[in-house]
Design a protein around this motif. Structure first.
Motif, PDB file in Angstrom:
ATOM      1  N   LEU A  79       0.886  -1.206  -0.042  1.00  0.00           N
ATOM      2  CA  LEU A  79      -0.025  -0.038   0.059  1.00  0.00           C
ATOM      3  C   LEU A  79       0.873   1.214  -0.003  1.00  0.00           C
ATOM      4  CD1 LEU A  79      -2.696   1.176  -0.025  1.00  0.00           C
ATOM      5  CD2 LEU A  79      -2.499   1.131   2.653  1.00  0.00           C
ATOM      6  N   GLU A  80       1.932   1.167   0.656  1.00  0.00           N
ATOM      7  CA  GLU A  80       2.777   2.328   0.736  1.00  0.00           C
ATOM      8  C   GLU A  80       3.607   2.450  -0.335  1.00  0.00           C
ATOM      9  OE1 GLU A  80       5.124   2.349   4.232  1.00  0.00           O
ATOM     10  OE2 GLU A  80       3.523   2.117   5.638  1.00  0.00           O
ATOM     11  N   GLY A  81       3.689   1.637  -1.414  1.00  0.00           N
ATOM     12  CA  GLY A  81       4.531   1.556  -2.413  1.00  0.00           C
ATOM     13  C   GLY A  81       5.407   0.905  -2.982  1.00  0.00           C
ATOM     14  N   ALA A  82       5.709  -0.453  -2.068  1.00  0.00           N
ATOM     15  CA  ALA A  82       6.812  -1.382  -2.612  1.00  0.00           C
ATOM     16  C   ALA A  82       6.666  -2.037  -3.611  1.00  0.00           C
ATOM     17  CB  ALA A  82       6.965  -2.361  -1.422  1.00  0.00           C
ATOM     18  N   ASP A  83       7.641  -1.974  -4.510  1.00  0.00           N
ATOM     19  CA  ASP A  83       7.482  -2.983  -5.694  1.00  0.00           C
ATOM     20  C   ASP A  83       7.812  -4.289  -5.894  1.00  0.00           C
ATOM     21  OD1 ASP A  83       7.235  -0.277  -7.783  1.00  0.00           O
ATOM     22  OD2 ASP A  83       8.902   0.165  -6.299  1.00  0.00           O
ATOM     23  N   ILE A  84       8.525  -4.584  -5.037  1.00  0.00           N
ATOM     24  CA  ILE A  84       8.986  -6.212  -4.575  1.00  0.00           C
ATOM     25  C   ILE A  84       8.794  -6.312  -3.049  1.00  0.00           C
ATOM     26  CG2 ILE A  84      10.547  -7.906  -4.634  1.00  0.00           C
ATOM     27  CD1 ILE A  84      12.037  -6.051  -6.922  1.00  0.00           C
ATOM     28  N   ILE A  85       8.195  -7.523  -2.722  1.00  0.00           N
ATOM     29  CA  ILE A  85       8.221  -7.739  -1.349  1.00  0.00           C
ATOM     30  C   ILE A  85       9.106  -9.028  -0.774  1.00  0.00           C
ATOM     31  CG2 ILE A  85       6.062  -6.449  -0.612  1.00  0.00           C
ATOM     32  CD1 ILE A  85       4.464  -8.999  -1.220  1.00  0.00           C
ATOM     33  N   MET A  86       9.646  -8.833   0.201  1.00  0.00           N
ATOM     34  CA  MET A  86      10.813 -10.102   0.553  1.00  0.00           C
ATOM     35  C   MET A  86      10.273 -10.760   1.952  1.00  0.00           C
ATOM     36  SD  MET A  86      14.666  -9.498   1.663  1.00  0.00           S
ATOM     37  CE  MET A  86      15.480  -8.890  -0.132  1.00  0.00           C
ATOM     38  N   VAL A  87      10.652 -11.788   2.006  1.00  0.00           N
ATOM     39  CA  VAL A  87      10.407 -12.659   3.199  1.00  0.00           C
ATOM     40  C   VAL A  87      11.884 -13.043   3.549  1.00  0.00           C
ATOM     41  CG1 VAL A  87       9.584 -14.896   4.044  1.00  0.00           C
ATOM     42  CG2 VAL A  87       8.142 -13.581   2.291  1.00  0.00           C
TER      43      VAL A  87
END
Length: 327
Positions: free
Chosen positions: A241-249
């Motif tokens: 929602l804040e604008g991350a293009d890739i999310i990491m675990v």
């Protein structure tokens, strides 16, 4: 004649048939190599990391040599972690124009313009207390830290980074970084957020490598509880929602269930970080002759990708590129 059982072995009979029907594959484009670059006048500096056999703290010159070799073997992307010559409570060198990460980015991009260079955006390697945020009365301050993280990301962008990757786990940092980048003319620069980052015991070797162990307490007030999975979806949703293009675990191996949950819940690319402890355990077992290192490395990475990761950050990247033979 009626056959009342499944003959799965038909598709396993030869290596060519197995390759033909393989569901999950690994390529050089799937892998990102982390490097530790240290600020030093000794350009031949290449210090082995004792808890991570085969990994080093590198001067700018030695970083250039290592990256050049990896590029020749097919390296597509890397992540830079910096070790400054001096630390202070505010982590000033994290966002200094001539900080070690900023120098490294400019050097690498000049030599290999097409190489994807990502940068770790955090303060822990630069603060004298070793925490990822500003501190007052022993408390890690969330909102005042956001300004420094945004400054850090912007300094990396100005140096030429292709991706900035906030790993601090302060609430709201993706929004703060996105706003700062956009207002400074970097609307096209992607953010790869360490969205689902656990307070993991698997980080031990990294803290030697980055010289970033906290000087008091721990990071459990900002990194996630390893017992929680649904919480990871809330963290990922907030960052998207804040604008991350890739999310990491992070970590990857012990949290493959979380990778799958994130993959099934979001359309954004998903990254996974096979962290230092995962690397070191495999290396230690291989050194002792207990496992086939190559086979275990490839199986571990296939498992991470099968669970839903589009991109894997792993210290085995250079080795795997050699296994692949530039494929």
């Amino acid at each position: 004649m009626v056959f009342d059982f499944h003959r799965g072995r038909r598709l396993r009979r030869t290596s060519v048939i197995r390759d033909l029907v393989r569901e999950t594959t690994l390529s050089s484009a799937d892998l990102m190599m982390p490097y530790f670059v240290i600020e030093t006048d000794d350009q031949d500096y290449k210090k082995p990391i004792s808890s991570m056999p085969g990994q080093f703290q590198l001067s700018l010159k030695q970083l250039e040599l290592k990256v050049g070799e990896a590029v020749a073997n097919g390296l597509k992307s890397l992540m830079i972690f910096g070790l400054p010559a001096e630390k202070d409570p505010l982590g000033l060198q994290a966002y200094a124009e001539e900080g070690i990460v900023q120098q490294a980015v400019r050097r690498i991009k000049k030599l290999w313009p097409d190489l994807v260079v990502a940068t770790d955006v955090c303060l822990c390697e630069y603060t004298s207390h070793g925490h990822c945020g500003l501190i007052k009365d022993g408390i890690i301050l969330n909102d005042p830290t956001l300004e420094l993280l945004a400054q850090t990301a912007l300094s990396h962008a100005k140096a030429g980074a292709d991706i900035v990757a906030p790993s601090d786990m302060m609430d709201g940092r993706v929004a703060a970084i996105r706003e700062r980048l956009d207002e400074s003319g970097f609307e096209e620069l992607p953010i790869m957020s360490y969205a689902v980052k656990y307070a993991s015991a698997y980080y031990g070797p990294f803290r030697e490598a980055a010289e970033s162990a906290p000087q008091f307490g721990d990071r459990k007030t900002y990194q996630m509880d390893p017992a929680n999975a649904r919480e990871g979806l809330r963290e990922a949703a907030a960052d998207v929602l804040e604008g991350a293009d890739i999310i990491m675990v992070k970590p990857a191996g012990p949290y493959q269930d979380v990778i799958r949950m994130v993959r099934d819940s979001f359309d954004t690319p998903v990254a996974a970080y096979q962290v230092s402890g995962e690397y070191s355990m495999i290396k230690a077992a291989a050194i002792n002759g207990w496992i086939d290192e190559k086979a275990v490395v490839l199986e571990s990475l296939i498992g991470i990708k099968r669970s839903g990761a589009d991109l894997i950050m792993t210290y085995f990247t250079e080795d795997v590129l050699k296994y692949m033979g530039n494929k």
